[in-house]
Design an enzyme around this catalytic site. Structure first.
Site, PDB file in Angstrom:
ATOM      1  N   GLU A 163       1.146   1.621   5.737  1.00  0.00           N
ATOM      2  CA  GLU A 163       2.493   1.425   5.214  1.00  0.00           C
ATOM      3  C   GLU A 163       3.609   1.996   6.090  1.00  0.00           C
ATOM      4  OE1 GLU A 163       2.591   2.733   1.129  1.00  0.00           O
ATOM      5  OE2 GLU A 163       1.234   1.151   0.496  1.00  0.00           O
ATOM      6  N   GLU A 358      -5.083  -1.733  -0.407  1.00  0.00           N
ATOM      7  CA  GLU A 358      -4.712  -0.971  -1.613  1.00  0.00           C
ATOM      8  C   GLU A 358      -4.243  -1.941  -2.684  1.00  0.00           C
ATOM      9  OE1 GLU A 358      -1.704   2.076  -1.330  1.00  0.00           O
ATOM     10  OE2 GLU A 358      -2.611   2.923   0.478  1.00  0.00           O
TER      11      GLU A 358
HETATM   12  O1  IFM Z   1      -0.123   6.601  -3.532  1.00  0.00           O
HETATM   13  C1  IFM Z   1       0.436   5.588  -2.782  1.00  0.00           C
HETATM   14  C2  IFM Z   1      -0.241   5.501  -1.425  1.00  0.00           C
HETATM   15  O2  IFM Z   1      -0.213   6.704  -0.743  1.00  0.00           O
HETATM   16  C3  IFM Z   1       0.448   4.467  -0.576  1.00  0.00           C
HETATM   17  N1  IFM Z   1       0.534   3.202  -1.282  1.00  0.00           N
HETATM   18  C4  IFM Z   1       1.021   3.206  -2.622  1.00  0.00           C
HETATM   19  C5  IFM Z   1       0.298   4.251  -3.454  1.00  0.00           C
HETATM   20  C6  IFM Z   1       0.865   4.256  -4.887  1.00  0.00           C
HETATM   21  O3  IFM Z   1       2.212   4.556  -4.865  1.00  0.00           O
END
Ligand code: IFM
Length: 454
Positions: A163, A358
């Protein structure tokens, strides 16, 4: 046919969010270690000092992963744990820790997937300018080399960055996350260019020093776009919106194409080059070659999306969410369609095998009188989202899915107030309880998604 036979069902975490510092380790400080010491930054003044104490409990956690039937686990390395100053002297205790984590995973039949950078910038490097300093390209490259040398005998799957939209956008533009700076838009474009070059350099180093052929990817984020209907014009509008730049320059990092086109297609998007011209640093052909160092797979974090239709003016138009639309505990919209359209649009544009690196949901979980954690909201969320993923799995080369998160953890500025885990953590006792959703996920993995809708 739904998911491929060898589809990778996993769960993900990151170092700062779960490990705890491990006081006996000679770990250096990263920017989050420092940022959380100013308690007003974080809900309740929480810090990651102890977190889920995974540093001491990773063996127990690996056994739980096995119990859940997970095939893979994606975790990040805290750069400052293995290189306390970010460069130079290696902390052998830190290397040993990750080596033991990897061994525990393998002993339990779980495939490790390493993320090099999930926001744990060594504080010593931040003091030297962090992502602003072009030297970071070699710093990051040398860190990748160390990781390859130490772990690629047993690990073959790597993601470089998690990210970049967030760690530059929230960390350096709006200043909500560590290191908490509000740099100028111009400086954040310099940083982003260095970030992308660092990615390319890390890919080179992983390949060069990998002890066996490696599968290397990248894990950006963004909110997805999906069409209001299946009409071709709405689909076209959603696709166009997804890959276009932000209307608001102050929020410019929040897009897909600026961060992914260079990595996969070898050039920045034309729209962005025109729109952001006044902010851009010098960009050379050599830079672009480095950024586009070939990778094997494309990772994408997907949580929700925006509904788009083609407007009467022939431009994409965002459809207002209806009154009372479903939301998660963190007030994020529930939009399962994004797990169909997101991967589909990305695959069309980048033509790379895709991993969902994710996806998940924060719910207000608690322990019930029967000692269990009943989380029907999470099961419902996952069933809806994964049904969409199953649909797209029939159409594209989709390799795997990592649920965020394996366990409840430190949710950045929200501290421990959000629970994203399949495993409940009691932060007072550090006891772990598999939530109902963990058992549901286990069954889904066992049947390779047969318990989902068509
Ligand atoms: O916890 C975060 C993660 O570190 C990065 N992506 C989103 C998740 C939820 O907010």
């Amino acid at each position: 046919m739904g998911f491929a036979k060898n589809f990778v069902w996993g769960a993900a975490t990151s170092a700062y969010q779960i490990e705890g510092t491990g006081a006996e380790d000679r770990k250096g400080k990263n920017i989050w270690d420092i940022y959380t010491k100013e308690p007003w930054h974080i809900y309740g003044g929480h810090t990651g000092d102890i977190a889920c104490d995974h540093y001491h409990r990773f063996r127990e956690d690996a056994v739980l992963m096995k119990e859940m039937g997970l095939k893979a686990y994606r975790f990040s390395i805290d750069w400052s744990r293995v290189l306390p100053e970010g460069i130079g002297k290696v902390n052998e205790v830190g290397i040993e820790f990750y080596s033991n984590v990897i061994n525990a995973l393998l002993e339990n039949g779980i495939e490790p997937y390493i993320t090099l950078y999930h926001w744990e910038l060594p504080y010593e490097l931040y003091k030297r300018g962090g992502w602003m300093n072009p030297e970071i390209i070699e710093w990051f490259g040398n860190y990748a080399k160390l990781v390859a040398e130490c772990f690629s005998d047993r690990v073959t799957h790597f993601f470089t960055l998690n990210e970049p939209q967030c760690f530059i956008g929230l960390g350096c533009l709006t200043g909500e996350h560590a290191p908490g700076i509000k740099a100028s838009i111009k400086d954040t474009f310099i940083m982003s260019h260095n970030v992308l070059k660092s990615h390319g350099r890390a890919v080179q180093m992983l390949r060069q020093y990998g002890k066996q052929p490696l599968t290397i990817g990248y894990a950006p984020t963004c909110s997805m776009c999906y069409p209001e209907t299946d009409k071709p014009e709405d689909i076209k509008a959603a696709r166009q919106k997804l890959f276009s730049m932000q209307e608001d320059d102050k929020n410019w990092t929040w897009n897909v194409a600026w961060w992914s086109d260079p990595v996969i297609l070898g050039h920045y998007p034309k729209e962005g080059l025109q729109r952001y011209e006044a902010y851009l640093p010098d960009i050379t052909d050599e830079d672009m070659k480095l950024i586009a160092e070939p990778i094997d797979v494309y990772g994408q974090n997907i949580y929700n999306g925006r509904c788009i239709r083609m407007g009467e003016d022939g431009q994409p138009q965002e459809v207002k969410r209806p009154v009372g639309f479903p939301r998660t505990a963190m007030y994020w919209p529930v939009t399962p369609e994004c797990l169909y359209w997101g991967p589909k649009f990305l695959y069309e544009r980048y033509n790379k095998p895709i991993y969902i690196t994710e996806n998940g949901v924060s719910c207000c979980d608690s322990v019930s009188l029967d000692g269990k954690v009943h989380d029907p909201d999470r099961i419902d969320f996952l069933a809806r989202y994964l049904t969409q993923l199953k649909k797209v799995a029939k159409e594209i080369d989709l390799r795997g899915y990592f649920q965020w998160s394996l366990m409840d953890n430190f949710e950045w500025t929200r501290g421990y107030s959000e629970r994203f885990g399949l495993i409940f953590i009691d932060y007072q006792t550090q006891s772990r309880i598999l939530k109902d959703s963990a058992y549901w996920y286990k069954e889904l993995i066992r049947t390779n998604g047969k318990n989902l809708g068509e």
